[in-house]
Design a protein around this motif. Sequence first.
Motif, mmCIF file in Angstrom:
data_model
loop_
_atom_site.group_PDB
_atom_site.id
_atom_site.type_symbol
_atom_site.label_atom_id
_atom_site.label_comp_id
_atom_site.label_asym_id
_atom_site.label_seq_id
_atom_site.Cartn_x
_atom_site.Cartn_y
_atom_site.Cartn_z
ATOM 1 N N ARG A 40 0.608 -2.315 -1.524
ATOM 2 C CA ARG A 40 1.767 -3.571 -1.203
ATOM 3 C C ARG A 40 1.843 -4.118 -2.695
ATOM 4 N NH1 ARG A 40 2.177 -6.610 3.712
ATOM 5 N NH2 ARG A 40 2.216 -5.082 5.499
ATOM 6 N N LYS A 41 2.880 -4.486 -2.864
ATOM 7 C CA LYS A 41 3.137 -5.386 -4.171
ATOM 8 C C LYS A 41 2.627 -6.744 -3.827
ATOM 9 C CE LYS A 41 7.282 -2.734 -5.639
ATOM 10 N NZ LYS A 41 8.684 -2.767 -5.519
ATOM 11 N N VAL A 42 2.603 -7.599 -5.068
ATOM 12 C CA VAL A 42 1.828 -8.866 -5.250
ATOM 13 C C VAL A 42 2.474 -9.672 -3.883
ATOM 14 C CG1 VAL A 42 1.573 -10.829 -6.293
ATOM 15 C CG2 VAL A 42 1.019 -8.853 -7.459
ATOM 16 N N LYS A 82 9.175 -15.546 10.429
ATOM 17 C CA LYS A 82 10.503 -14.892 10.024
ATOM 18 C C LYS A 82 10.600 -14.628 8.338
ATOM 19 C CE LYS A 82 13.358 -17.582 12.993
ATOM 20 N NZ LYS A 82 13.032 -18.804 12.207
ATOM 21 N N LYS A 83 11.361 -13.663 8.105
ATOM 22 C CA LYS A 83 11.190 -13.056 6.823
ATOM 23 C C LYS A 83 11.888 -13.908 6.073
ATOM 24 C CE LYS A 83 12.343 -9.107 4.317
ATOM 25 N NZ LYS A 83 13.031 -7.996 4.127
ATOM 26 N N SER A 84 12.835 -14.750 6.349
ATOM 27 C CA SER A 84 13.391 -15.738 5.335
ATOM 28 C C SER A 84 12.317 -16.953 5.143
ATOM 29 C CB SER A 84 14.754 -16.810 5.770
ATOM 30 O OG SER A 84 14.435 -17.118 7.223
ATOM 31 N N GLU A 85 11.634 -17.249 6.094
ATOM 32 C CA GLU A 85 10.565 -18.358 5.832
ATOM 33 C C GLU A 85 9.550 -17.548 4.878
ATOM 34 O OE1 GLU A 85 9.549 -21.106 8.159
ATOM 35 O OE2 GLU A 85 7.686 -21.223 6.882
ATOM 36 N N ARG A 86 9.055 -16.685 5.220
ATOM 37 C CA ARG A 86 8.261 -15.855 4.516
ATOM 38 C C ARG A 86 8.475 -15.634 2.923
ATOM 39 N NH1 ARG A 86 7.668 -11.075 8.329
ATOM 40 N NH2 ARG A 86 8.956 -9.652 6.651
ATOM 41 N N GLU A 87 9.746 -15.320 2.619
ATOM 42 C CA GLU A 87 10.193 -15.312 1.180
ATOM 43 C C GLU A 87 10.064 -16.665 0.567
ATOM 44 O OE1 GLU A 87 13.935 -13.431 0.926
ATOM 45 O OE2 GLU A 87 12.781 -11.564 1.625
ATOM 46 N N SER A 88 10.468 -17.927 1.090
ATOM 47 C CA SER A 88 10.387 -19.123 0.536
ATOM 48 C C SER A 88 8.713 -19.393 0.296
ATOM 49 C CB SER A 88 11.127 -20.042 1.351
ATOM 50 O OG SER A 88 10.315 -20.302 2.320
ATOM 51 N N ARG A 89 7.990 -19.315 1.467
ATOM 52 C CA ARG A 89 6.708 -19.516 1.149
ATOM 53 C C ARG A 89 5.893 -18.930 0.158
ATOM 54 N NH1 ARG A 89 2.598 -20.773 5.436
ATOM 55 N NH2 ARG A 89 4.182 -20.842 7.054
ATOM 56 N N VAL A 90 6.401 -17.686 -0.076
ATOM 57 C CA VAL A 90 5.649 -16.695 -1.085
ATOM 58 C C VAL A 90 6.043 -17.116 -2.295
ATOM 59 C CG1 VAL A 90 7.157 -14.898 -1.544
ATOM 60 C CG2 VAL A 90 4.967 -14.499 -1.747
ATOM 61 N N ASP A 91 7.241 -17.570 -2.604
ATOM 62 C CA ASP A 91 7.659 -18.127 -3.987
ATOM 63 C C ASP A 91 6.951 -19.243 -4.217
ATOM 64 O OD1 ASP A 91 9.364 -16.203 -4.514
ATOM 65 O OD2 ASP A 91 11.262 -17.133 -3.658
ATOM 66 N N VAL A 136 -0.331 -20.409 -8.047
ATOM 67 C CA VAL A 136 -1.381 -19.659 -8.756
ATOM 68 C C VAL A 136 -0.735 -18.862 -10.101
ATOM 69 C CG1 VAL A 136 -2.295 -19.033 -6.691
ATOM 70 C CG2 VAL A 136 -0.583 -17.597 -7.513
ATOM 71 N N GLY A 137 0.513 -19.456 -10.344
ATOM 72 C CA GLY A 137 1.221 -18.901 -11.408
ATOM 73 C C GLY A 137 1.347 -17.740 -11.870
ATOM 74 N N LEU A 138 2.026 -16.943 -10.754
ATOM 75 C CA LEU A 138 2.195 -15.400 -11.024
ATOM 76 C C LEU A 138 3.593 -15.246 -10.599
ATOM 77 C CD1 LEU A 138 -1.249 -13.945 -9.163
ATOM 78 C CD2 LEU A 138 -0.410 -13.937 -11.851
ATOM 79 N N LYS A 139 4.357 -16.192 -10.805
ATOM 80 C CA LYS A 139 5.719 -15.888 -10.313
ATOM 81 C C LYS A 139 6.472 -14.575 -10.894
ATOM 82 C CE LYS A 139 9.263 -18.840 -8.896
ATOM 83 N NZ LYS A 139 10.026 -20.062 -9.118
ATOM 84 N N LYS A 140 6.039 -14.314 -12.159
ATOM 85 C CA LYS A 140 6.570 -13.195 -12.770
ATOM 86 C C LYS A 140 6.056 -11.772 -12.452
ATOM 87 C CE LYS A 140 7.534 -15.545 -17.118
ATOM 88 N NZ LYS A 140 6.480 -15.487 -18.365
#
Lengths: 295, 260, 260, 268, 316
Positions: free
Chosen positions: C100-102, C116-125, C131-135
Amino acid sequence: MQGGPAEKNASWMEQPTISKSNVEGTGENRIEANNKNHKRMVEKARMIVLPVIAGILFIVLWELRFFHTIFQLETYQLPLPSAILEALLANMSTLISYTGYTLTEAVVGMLLGSSLGFIVALVATAWPKWGKGSLTVVASLNAVPIVALAPIMNLWFGSGIGSRIAIVTIMTMAAMAINAYKGMNNVHPFALDLMHSYAATKFEIFKFLRIFNSLPYVFTALKINATASMIGAIVGEFFFSSRGLGYLLSNSIKIGRMPLGWACIIMAAIAGILFYFIVERLEKVFLKWHASERT
Amino acid sequence: MAVAKVFTPEIELEEVSMRFQTDKTEVLALDNVSVAIQKGEFVSLLGPSGCGKTTLLRIMADLIQPTWGEIKVAGKTAKEARLAQKYGIVFQSPVLYDWRKVKDNITLPLEMMGTKKSERESRVDHLLELVGLKKFKDKYPWQLSGGMQQRVAIARALAMEPEILLMDEPFSALDEFSRERLNEELLSIWSKVNNTVVFVTHSITEAIFLSDRIFVLSPHPGRLSSVVEVPLPRPRTADMRQSPDFYELISRIRNLFEGV
Amino acid sequence: MAVAKVFTPEIELEEVSMRFQTDKTEVLALDNVSVAIQKGEFVSLLGPSGCGKTTLLRIMADLIQPTWGEIKVAGKTAKEARLAQKYGIVFQSPVLYDWRKVKDNITLPLEMMGTKKSERESRVDHLLELVGLKKFKDKYPWQLSGGMQQRVAIARALAMEPEILLMDEPFSALDEFSRERLNEELLSIWSKVNNTVVFVTHSITEAIFLSDRIFVLSPHPGRLSSVVEVPLPRPRTADMRQSPDFYELISRIRNLFEGV
Amino acid sequence: MKNRGPLQRWAQKITWIFGILIIWEICSWLLLNVFQVRLAQSKLPYIHKLIETLTSYWGTLFSEGWVTFANASIGFAAGASAGILLAILMSSSRWIEQLTFPYAVASQMIPILGLAPIVYGIVRDVQLARILIAGYITFFPVAMNVLRGLRSAEPTAMELMHSYAAKPWTVYWKLKFPAALPGLFSGLKIAAPLAVTGAILVELMGASNGLGVIMLRNLYYGPSHIYMFWLTVILGALLGILSYFIITIIERLVTPWQPEFRSLGGDD
Amino acid sequence: GEEETSSEELTPVSIQLKWVPQAQFAGYFVALENGYYEEEGLDVTIVPGGPDIVPEQQVANGSVDIGVNWVASLLAHRDEGFPLVQISQIYQNSGLVLVSYKEDGIASPADFAGRTVGNWMGGNEFEVLALFDKYGLDPYSDLEFSSQGFTMDQFFTGDIEVASAMTYNEFQVVLAEGVSEDELVVFDMNEEGVAMLQDNLFVNSEWIEENKEVAAKFVRASIKGWQSAIEDQEAAVDAVMNAVEEGSSDREHQVKMMEEVAKLVAPDGFDPANIGMIDDAMFKQTADIALEFGVITEAADLDASYTHEIMEMVTE
Ligand SMILES: Nc1ncnc2c1ncn2[C@@H]1O[C@H](COP(=O)(O)OP(=O)(O)OP(=O)(O)O)[C@@H](O)[C@H]1O
Ligand SMILES: Nc1ncnc2c1ncn2[C@@H]1O[C@H](COP(=O)(O)OP(=O)(O)OP(=O)(O)O)[C@@H](O)[C@H]1O
Ligand SMILES: Cc1ncc(C[n+]2csc(CCO)c2C)c(N)n1
Ligand SMILES: [Mg+2]
Ligand SMILES: [Mg+2]
């Protein structure tokens, strides 16, 4: 500088008590230990009892024509266990000697094939640029059916035991080569780095790392090969052999002697399972450390 | 600073850069790093997570080749140094071999260097004592706690008394007391063997206590941002940690960080 | 101590002992440990390497069953609590899934809880930012440094906002600055979510800064040797680290250690 | 820098192919002219004779080979699915494993010759019977390798799943399957060429098309057909190579995270 | 369009061959090719055999309707309880011979002692056993009775000194290898008086109860096929070659095979009109040999083993 504080804190480095389990321990302790032993025994017993019970149930249903009824089979197609047993007893000495013969072919061929397969994996790992081709070649041999292999091996090695050993050897090479190769290459990169940091030679990397890393895969291959070798030996005997379970089986079936044919199959199954479980025992001994074996 | 030492560069990196390339993106892990580490010197690398410390160590050990730049070890190439078995490495994770018991993991480098069995056994006992794992010599790695595994890895690196010792956060999984004790043990071994040590740590106090010099790296891309000399005398003692010089150094380095 | 809080025990261990048995020898990892942790409390475990901290945490999470003793979580058994998906755990090693990717590692618990997927995505961002790993969201774990992997593991545990957060040396692979920053972030999340946190660390200052209470364990075998209340007010601020109370606590705990 | 050019990789493959062919031709010549063994051409026929024969029959060989390959694909799909299912079943509980394992092993001892009439007797549909038999030949290596893979998920990785109170199915889907993929592919690499064997064997049981059919007939009609027989053998092996390569490529695409496939960055 | 509608009215019948398509089974291919089956209202599928196919099993299973195999094999299966019955005898003589190289000095079967004699076994060995018995040879002690593959390689390499061969196939293979008949000694089972009947047609005894008409139609068309095959062997070979995959046999070989097969189906002096008739005496000889050599454990019930009924319907 070293003395003082180090000694003072030395207790910090000491660890929890470790005791020989049988020496001390409260009563409670012992009961607990007994319980565990007991559990293990139960586990072991279950390993044998369960399949046996299932087997007996299966045989009883079979004898009572349960399968015959649901699949609309006749006894001349699928003989009853009693008939098989009769054939088994009537031909016991022949069957035992043939089983020995076939098992010999299987074991010798399997050992040869597995060794060769392992060597191919070694070569393919050590010199990937050129060696990987050998993996493909060995794998492709798996696509040549025994019917074609048998006459060729018969020409090369005669009608004796040699040609079947050769068949089994060829059949078992690929599984070992492919699995051992995966095991030797699915090494954690850090583990390899450690070896490189010691300036380990190729040979040493094999000796200390790759071989061990490949063991779980190698044993999987050995288990596959234990069964494949029995089939190989049996089918190899269909065409050119004048002895062995495969010879007898093929002949019996062609003249409609299904009970005797099934007696051969029973003998082959017993021999094959025995062979398989010996390999599995070895695996337990050699893979104590592997995740799949931890308790 | 160890005044008596003559300057013979043991590890020299010249304008070393490292770029990791994957499918679409690339990461510049090290950018134009030049360092020269003296023979027998104790050097620490400090820097934020992901700035390239491990990468630098791996380049020094010839485990990866830099994308650009030159590296010399004892006047030769890093590869030659590696082949001469000069290195002892403690990786950031323990990297123990699952199929070897604790004692066998520690003797691994000795086996590779052809040390005799009796010698190996006495050495391993001594090392187990050093890291406080005597009773665990016959355990498998998965039967140990995280810190214990890390200590096995330390013992393994020390087993071969390497000329160059590269340690990547070796004590991070240890409690403060074990850590301090092992700091002192490490210094004592170092002063005896007189090897070159490159030590990665996140603890500023640890870096100061141990090192002759501290290299501070800055991230994105990894650059050598400053080099701090530690003017504390040798041998270092525990009470130096309380000295004003020590505190002064701590705050100097903290400031360096914040300036990043 | 957080005076306002009502005492409702969230995690209760009664005379818990854990014995590991292997072929010939056995290790008593925990001996008769009884603790009661209040709902919404922040508790730290301190103790030397190998004393049983991880084992204790795993018992609390119902990952292993104690050899003897009882454990209750929110009045139920630990198993029931686990099945109710109350736990978020940061293990001592990152335990990321290689395939799995980060970002996918971080969303793993969300996927399991049916977010939900959309919720997951905003949460992960948001978590990646934290934790400073956006890139690095599209990298595989092996493309990260040790500390970065650990940060992914932290983000993963925080992703599900668990009622009970168990953290095993989460910040040990981080530099002091990231560590301090994440300490503060953690406290701010905790004060918002008001979950129960059990935190294993080797850093006495970290334990003091974060906790309501500190449990000190001693080895030989693993026992609860003392419990220290931290009387610092909330919210905790960075300058408290320099306060005399703080220093007093540090030396008190250090003495506790030495008394063992 | 790192990747050797495609040119060089082709050079290796070509060297392999020509190496084998040349050694073969030399051995064939030695057997025939130097050692003068009986039936030398049957033992190892001349490559150039094979090519000669190929030029006149390549059409048949190609179309029959295609039939076999199609059959093998069906058998492979059946066998691989059965193997995966069995592995899941056995890994789901020790109980089931202990029950089924000895029988799975024993089942492998039943030679297809004994099995065919019974299978025909039970399913009565010849095509279905063939698929079953081909699947039966291929399932075991897949099952074994997948089982090992499912079992070798890291204990800590399992604990993570437990901490989420993951349902058994989720544990499989999120952890055990991905962890078992390398094993699965090893199994498939063994099974894919075996499926070709299986298809050929099945074709011997009364099919009127396929490689197995011409293989058998050429063998039976004596040494004068030896080149054609050998061509069928070689074609079988080539089909094996083809299927092996297909699996290799899929493996690379599906599991790029395996250590083998990681690009380490430097000029490694 | 036209063909489809007509084929809908046809009765489907399948026949399982003992071996791969070849001139051994020319009659059926000719019948199919010339439309004799269709004329009888049958839609016939010819199922090829192979080393792993046992026609008796197939017929008993109901996988096919009609089987071709040797009589000994049929008797053996009947002895094991397979519900089979023979309806026609196609080959009147045995095509089995034993061959050896003249230079090996085996002039009479008596000289087999101490030699390796090969046979395919699995039901093909009984004539050879009878021959041994005639000459007082014990196959277990006096000679080595060995399995022979379906190639003649063991004969060429010398592994087997006396090899079994069918006049129409293996024997032709030996000749085609450049061995002349002068270099060979041939022992013919018919001449030795140990011949057993070979290719016949048999059916499931339950099936036949309901399908006598169909069976008779099939046999009638098949016999017609055999008659034309023997008459016009070239055309018969054409029909066979149509059924054979390109590159799996050659015409020359099939022409030879057809010649030899013709001699077995209609030996010298045999009226081609009688093709398919079952000779009671010959069947009895076969059954007797079978009993003597343990092919069957009890004397065959001749009335149940075969029936003239279908042939009678055919000739009506
Ligand atoms: N699976 C196991 N089998 C046997 N012994 C074990 C096992 N797991 C842990 N132990 C033992 O239990 C003791 C406590 O281990 P634990 O991991 O809880 O320590 P810890 O306090 O977390 O240490 P660290 O700070 O080093 O992580 C150790 O002595 C270890 O050897
Ligand atoms: N194999 C790799 N492929 C791609 N990128 C990598 C690889 N190895 C390291 N990197 C990248 O290089 C950078 C530096 O990594 P490195 O491991 O050297 O950091 P570090 O300073 O040791 O950090 P930490 O203190 O967290 O261990 C990171 O951004 C990391 O993502
Ligand atoms: C396994 C096996 N091998 C060879 C033969 C040889 N054989 C004997 S008679 C005959 C022609 C068909 O009647 C053939 C091919 C066989 N029967 N079974
Ligand atoms: Mg690092
Ligand atoms: Mg721990």
